[in-house]
Design an enzyme around this catalytic site. Structure first.
Site, short mmCIF file in Angstrom:
data_model
loop_
_atom_site.label_atom_id
_atom_site.label_comp_id
_atom_site.label_asym_id
_atom_site.label_seq_id
_atom_site.Cartn_x
_atom_site.Cartn_y
_atom_site.Cartn_z
N HIS A 83 0.83 -1.19 0.00
CA HIS A 83 0.00 0.00 0.00
C HIS A 83 0.87 1.24 0.00
CE1 HIS A 83 -0.25 0.56 4.69
NE2 HIS A 83 0.95 0.21 4.30
N HIS A 138 4.86 0.11 -0.71
CA HIS A 138 5.69 -0.73 0.16
C HIS A 138 4.81 -1.86 0.68
CE1 HIS A 138 3.69 1.88 3.09
NE2 HIS A 138 3.94 0.94 3.99
N ASP A 166 -4.35 -11.11 -0.41
CA ASP A 166 -2.97 -11.61 -0.46
C ASP A 166 -2.29 -11.23 -1.77
OD1 ASP A 166 -0.70 -13.00 0.51
OD2 ASP A 166 -1.30 -14.80 -0.59
N GLU A 184 0.41 -5.24 11.28
CA GLU A 184 1.08 -4.76 10.07
C GLU A 184 2.56 -5.13 10.12
OE1 GLU A 184 0.47 -0.71 7.85
OE2 GLU A 184 1.91 -0.42 9.48
#
Length: 136
Positions: A15, A40, A80, A125
Site C-alpha cells: 500500500h 511498500h 494476499d 502490520e
C-alpha cells in the site's frame, strides 16, 4: 457457557499512504516512508476471535476449520499479494491504513457469523504495530 476462539492467518499486501488533499511535502512529513510513490509491502498477521455460546452438541463456539475456510476465501484470497490502493475496491476513497483495513476485514467477516456471536479482529502490520476492531 460463553467462550472465545481464535484463528490466525497470514498474508502479504502492499500500500501507499497518501492523502490527495495534501501537498507532496505534507504527505512525506506525515507518512514518511509509507508515502513512497512505489508503494511498500507488509507481511500481515491476522487474528480473528469469535465469542459466543458453546454448542452443547459439538462443544464448539464455531468449527475452527469452517472459520479457517471463511478467512481463506474471504480475506486471504481477496487481499494476499495485492496492492491495496490499486487492486482492492474496498479502499476506494479511503487511506489503506491498518486502522481502516481492520475495520474492512471486520465488515467482511461479521455477516458470516451466527447471530449473537461477537467478533474481534487484530491485524498486525508488523511485529510491533497492530490495530484492533470488534464488537466487544
Amino acid at each position: 457457557m460463553i467462550a472465545t476462539i481464535c484463528r490466525k492467518a497470514h498474508f502479504n499486501a502492499a500500500h501507499r499512504l497518501h492523502n490527495p488533499k495534501w501537498s507532496d511535502e505534507k504527505n512525506r512529513a506525515v507518512f514518511g516512508k509509507c508515502n513512497s510513490p512505489n508503494y511498500h509491502g507488509h507481511n500481515f498477521d491476522l487474528e480473528v476471535r469469535i465469542r459466543g455460546e458453546v454448542n452443547p452438541d459439538t462443544g464448539f463456539v464455531m468449527d475452527l476449520a469452517v472459520l479457517g475456510k471463511v478467512i481463506k476465501d474471504e480475506i486471504e484470497a481477496r487481499f494476499d499479494h495485492k496492492n491495496l490502493n490499486e487492486d482492492c475496491p474496498e479502499f476506494e476513497g479511503i487511506l489503506p491504513s491498518t486502522e481502516y483495513f481492520v475495520k474492512i476485514i471486520y465488515d467482511i467477516l461479521k455477516p458470516k457469523l451466527d447471530p449473537g456471536q461477537k467478533l474481534h479482529i487484530t491485524l498486525f502490520e508488523t511485529q510491533k504495530n497492530a490495530a484492533e476492531y470488534g464488537d466487544w
